[in-house]
Design a protein around this motif. Sequence first.
Motif, PDB file in Angstrom:
ATOM      1  N   LEU A   1     -16.022  -1.251  52.275  1.00  0.00           N
ATOM      2  CA  LEU A   1     -15.116  -0.128  52.483  1.00  0.00           C
ATOM      3  C   LEU A   1     -15.427   0.647  53.744  1.00  0.00           C
ATOM      4  CD1 LEU A   1     -15.217   1.050  48.834  1.00  0.00           C
ATOM      5  CD2 LEU A   1     -13.248   0.107  49.925  1.00  0.00           C
ATOM      6  N   GLY A   2     -16.555   0.452  54.333  1.00  0.00           N
ATOM      7  CA  GLY A   2     -16.915   1.202  55.529  1.00  0.00           C
ATOM      8  C   GLY A   2     -18.404   1.485  55.538  1.00  0.00           C
ATOM      9  N   GLU A   3     -18.768   2.520  56.282  1.00  0.00           N
ATOM     10  CA  GLU A   3     -20.196   2.796  56.418  1.00  0.00           C
ATOM     11  C   GLU A   3     -20.750   3.358  55.127  1.00  0.00           C
ATOM     12  OE1 GLU A   3     -21.268   5.652  59.374  1.00  0.00           O
ATOM     13  OE2 GLU A   3     -23.310   5.784  58.635  1.00  0.00           O
ATOM     14  N   MET A   4     -21.765   2.717  54.604  1.00  0.00           N
ATOM     15  CA  MET A   4     -22.450   3.251  53.438  1.00  0.00           C
ATOM     16  C   MET A   4     -23.915   3.420  53.784  1.00  0.00           C
ATOM     17  SD  MET A   4     -22.537   2.015  49.603  1.00  0.00           S
ATOM     18  CE  MET A   4     -22.918   3.224  48.387  1.00  0.00           C
ATOM     19  N   GLY A   5     -24.417   4.621  53.563  1.00  0.00           N
ATOM     20  CA  GLY A   5     -25.788   4.879  53.948  1.00  0.00           C
ATOM     21  C   GLY A   5     -26.539   5.636  52.880  1.00  0.00           C
ATOM     22  N   TYR A   6     -27.828   5.425  52.856  1.00  0.00           N
ATOM     23  CA  TYR A   6     -28.692   6.155  51.936  1.00  0.00           C
ATOM     24  C   TYR A   6     -29.722   6.911  52.754  1.00  0.00           C
ATOM     25  CZ  TYR A   6     -26.879   3.351  48.128  1.00  0.00           C
ATOM     26  OH  TYR A   6     -26.069   2.745  47.221  1.00  0.00           O
ATOM     27  N   TYR A   7     -29.814   8.203  52.490  1.00  0.00           N
ATOM     28  CA  TYR A   7     -30.864   8.999  53.095  1.00  0.00           C
ATOM     29  C   TYR A   7     -31.904   9.235  52.019  1.00  0.00           C
ATOM     30  CZ  TYR A   7     -33.144  12.717  55.682  1.00  0.00           C
ATOM     31  OH  TYR A   7     -34.057  13.463  56.341  1.00  0.00           O
ATOM     32  N   VAL A   8     -33.026   8.563  52.146  1.00  0.00           N
ATOM     33  CA  VAL A   8     -34.033   8.596  51.091  1.00  0.00           C
ATOM     34  C   VAL A   8     -35.198   9.466  51.553  1.00  0.00           C
ATOM     35  CG1 VAL A   8     -35.531   7.226  49.629  1.00  0.00           C
ATOM     36  CG2 VAL A   8     -33.374   6.281  50.397  1.00  0.00           C
ATOM     37  N   VAL A   9     -35.531  10.456  50.753  1.00  0.00           N
ATOM     38  CA  VAL A   9     -36.702  11.280  51.023  1.00  0.00           C
ATOM     39  C   VAL A   9     -37.735  10.949  49.969  1.00  0.00           C
ATOM     40  CG1 VAL A   9     -37.589  13.607  51.304  1.00  0.00           C
ATOM     41  CG2 VAL A   9     -35.231  13.108  51.896  1.00  0.00           C
ATOM     42  N   SER A  10     -38.906  10.548  50.414  1.00  0.00           N
ATOM     43  CA  SER A  10     -39.960  10.190  49.470  1.00  0.00           C
ATOM     44  C   SER A  10     -41.136  11.126  49.636  1.00  0.00           C
ATOM     45  CB  SER A  10     -40.397   8.748  49.726  1.00  0.00           C
ATOM     46  OG  SER A  10     -41.521   8.451  48.946  1.00  0.00           O
ATOM     47  N   LYS A  11     -41.769  11.459  48.506  1.00  0.00           N
ATOM     48  CA  LYS A  11     -42.992  12.264  48.558  1.00  0.00           C
ATOM     49  C   LYS A  11     -44.181  11.433  48.093  1.00  0.00           C
ATOM     50  CE  LYS A  11     -41.451  16.449  49.598  1.00  0.00           C
ATOM     51  NZ  LYS A  11     -41.344  17.858  49.363  1.00  0.00           N
ATOM     52  N   GLY A  12     -44.079  10.123  48.273  1.00  0.00           N
ATOM     53  CA  GLY A  12     -45.182   9.250  47.891  1.00  0.00           C
ATOM     54  C   GLY A  12     -45.292   9.043  46.402  1.00  0.00           C
ATOM     55  N   ASP A  13     -44.185   9.110  45.724  1.00  0.00           N
ATOM     56  CA  ASP A  13     -44.212   9.040  44.267  1.00  0.00           C
ATOM     57  C   ASP A  13     -43.553   7.742  43.796  1.00  0.00           C
ATOM     58  OD1 ASP A  13     -44.873  10.000  41.859  1.00  0.00           O
ATOM     59  OD2 ASP A  13     -43.889  11.950  42.118  1.00  0.00           O
ATOM     60  N   LEU A  14     -43.502   7.579  42.478  1.00  0.00           N
ATOM     61  CA  LEU A  14     -42.819   6.419  41.915  1.00  0.00           C
ATOM     62  C   LEU A  14     -41.313   6.533  42.059  1.00  0.00           C
ATOM     63  CD1 LEU A  14     -44.749   5.825  38.586  1.00  0.00           C
ATOM     64  CD2 LEU A  14     -44.605   4.252  40.488  1.00  0.00           C
ATOM     65  N   VAL A  15     -40.830   7.764  42.104  1.00  0.00           N
ATOM     66  CA  VAL A  15     -39.386   7.987  42.173  1.00  0.00           C
ATOM     67  C   VAL A  15     -39.048   8.642  43.506  1.00  0.00           C
ATOM     68  CG1 VAL A  15     -39.126   8.220  39.698  1.00  0.00           C
ATOM     69  CG2 VAL A  15     -39.612  10.238  41.048  1.00  0.00           C
ATOM     70  N   PRO A  16     -37.844   8.457  44.009  1.00  0.00           N
ATOM     71  CA  PRO A  16     -37.463   9.160  45.230  1.00  0.00           C
ATOM     72  C   PRO A  16     -37.374  10.666  44.978  1.00  0.00           C
ATOM     73  CG  PRO A  16     -35.820   7.491  44.634  1.00  0.00           C
ATOM     74  CD  PRO A  16     -36.775   7.579  43.518  1.00  0.00           C
ATOM     75  N   PHE A  17     -37.728  11.437  45.995  1.00  0.00           N
ATOM     76  CA  PHE A  17     -37.626  12.892  45.843  1.00  0.00           C
ATOM     77  C   PHE A  17     -36.173  13.312  45.941  1.00  0.00           C
ATOM     78  CE2 PHE A  17     -37.572  17.133  47.869  1.00  0.00           C
ATOM     79  CZ  PHE A  17     -38.187  17.844  46.859  1.00  0.00           C
ATOM     80  N   ARG A  18     -35.449  12.694  46.869  1.00  0.00           N
ATOM     81  CA  ARG A  18     -34.040  13.019  47.023  1.00  0.00           C
ATOM     82  C   ARG A  18     -33.346  11.802  47.625  1.00  0.00           C
ATOM     83  NH1 ARG A  18     -29.334  14.357  46.948  1.00  0.00           N
ATOM     84  NH2 ARG A  18     -28.284  16.000  48.083  1.00  0.00           N
ATOM     85  N   VAL A  19     -32.170  11.509  47.127  1.00  0.00           N
ATOM     86  CA  VAL A  19     -31.362  10.440  47.709  1.00  0.00           C
ATOM     87  C   VAL A  19     -29.996  11.021  48.019  1.00  0.00           C
ATOM     88  CG1 VAL A  19     -30.321   8.193  47.353  1.00  0.00           C
ATOM     89  CG2 VAL A  19     -32.549   8.641  46.431  1.00  0.00           C
ATOM     90  N   LYS A  20     -29.619  10.976  49.282  1.00  0.00           N
ATOM     91  CA  LYS A  20     -28.265  11.380  49.644  1.00  0.00           C
ATOM     92  C   LYS A  20     -27.483  10.112  49.925  1.00  0.00           C
ATOM     93  CE  LYS A  20     -24.762  13.735  51.398  1.00  0.00           C
ATOM     94  NZ  LYS A  20     -23.773  12.758  50.898  1.00  0.00           N
ATOM     95  N   ILE A  21     -26.346   9.989  49.264  1.00  0.00           N
ATOM     96  CA  ILE A  21     -25.547   8.784  49.430  1.00  0.00           C
ATOM     97  C   ILE A  21     -24.328   9.119  50.267  1.00  0.00           C
ATOM     98  CG2 ILE A  21     -24.332   6.948  48.245  1.00  0.00           C
ATOM     99  CD1 ILE A  21     -25.981   7.723  45.744  1.00  0.00           C
ATOM    100  N   ARG A  22     -24.178   8.391  51.365  1.00  0.00           N
ATOM    101  CA  ARG A  22     -22.988   8.546  52.184  1.00  0.00           C
ATOM    102  C   ARG A  22     -22.103   7.349  51.880  1.00  0.00           C
ATOM    103  NH1 ARG A  22     -18.968   6.902  55.509  1.00  0.00           N
ATOM    104  NH2 ARG A  22     -18.651   8.205  57.325  1.00  0.00           N
TER     105      ARG A  22
END
Lengths: 343, 166
Positions: free
Chosen positions: A284-305
């Motif tokens: 469908l077009g540009e799809m991006g993930y902005y992943v912020v990690s704090k060194g953990d098992l889970v992502p701290f924040r995921v922004k989905i474009r």
Amino acid sequence: MAKLDGEQVVRCEPIPGYMHRGYEKLCEVRTYPQVTTLVNRIDWLGSFANEVPFILAAEKLMDVEAPPRAQVIRTILFELSRLGNISLFLGDLGIQLGGLTIGFYAFRDREFVLNQIESATGGRFHPNFDRIGGIKDDLPKGWIAETKRAMDRIRRLCDEFEELVLGNEIFAARTRGVGVIPSDVALSYGMSGANLRATGVDWDLRRDACPPGLSYDLADWKVWTHPDGDSYARTWVRLQEVRESTHIVDQLLDSIPSGPIMAKVPRIIKVPAGEAYVATENPLGEMGYYVVSKGDLVPFRVKIRSASFNNISVVPWVSRGVIIPDLITIMASLYFILGDIDR
Amino acid sequence: MGLVESGKMPKPLTTLLSLSRKYSLWVYQWGLACCAIEMGSAFASPRYDVMRLGVIPFPASPRQADLVVISGTVTDKMAPAVKRLYDQMPDPKYVISMGSCANCGGPYWDSYSVTKGVDQIIPVDVYVPGCPPRPEALLEGIILLQERIGTEDMSKRWRGEPIVVS
């Protein structure tokens, strides 16, 4: 929601939120391998393509790279999901504009692509096949020849579509000059993918900014653009894209290197702290993930474009003053997927 | 149909009614998410072709439908629309809940915006599990529903209290 004056649209505004499932929040409580299960379902027609940017972002943070064989297989599956997605668009557009036949044809031939995805990954719809540092399994026996046959089917579907729909007088009358979006407007609304290429902008992330981990450079292919920017152009560009995609798959099938399919990654994946944005050219077009990690098992924040949200945000602009049948053409040719809008 | 309302319907008539209702189900497609595509494959594609089961997937509005397939995630914003859709359908009406999301929330079991199961809003006759279920699974669900309609005591259903879900 559309406000009308007789047959004319005064104002038309999409109301998102009916399919909001809270992906970004859910990603914060899922481990990295679990996130792929979830993000598969954002753009449900090209589900494998949704996993790839997230996995690439995680790989970028962990500084691992998939082996060449895994990269090629990943790219093939990426293109197969694009075929599964856009071939349904070709059928859906026919259905929306009153030509039911091509809808049946598209559903018929799409099954061949889905069968290939299923036999390789085990999932007809949501493969959940991509792993950090590679892919889950190797290809089954006989898959390459089978896939080549499926590509032939899809190319035949394209020919049928061209004869049945694009050459049809009624179709041309209903799409030519309807929903014209100039390139500067498209860019200012952040449109991407085939919708943007149909306005004449020669921009494709697969060629221009291919992230490491996908091997599009192994194939010889072309980015199609159309100068008109109307509904006909959007359809035409997508049709050429399907054709081009089958050629990419054919070429990549011939050049799968041998070797391992997984790089060395720890069993329990902890991603080091950092931030990464990876975008790929999804169906469908540009799809991006902005992943912020704090060194953990889970992502701290995921922004989905995701692409659809930007693609439909142009609807209020493009639908001023059109008549209701044109609105259907515009919405169908912009081609959005609800899950991709609301996430 | 005074006989039916009084609940004293002769057996041949019941059988005939059940048989005809069983093989002329009008399905309203309420496609919400991923499952809608698999439902489309089951209903519209030549490979699966639901019409051979006597199911007609083209009613224009829920007022003409006997059966609704709720396929996909029901969000809290969509839930009132689902309830309204069910209220608009004429009795006797049946509901198939397709896919994990509509059954119980599925992968969004801990999401803040998803209704965990459409059975919280409307009564469900058949649950089809899977994420998404294959088209064959939906066809199986429809066959099960047809069996149920075939053996159903019509008069009991029409005499009985309506199913109330609070």
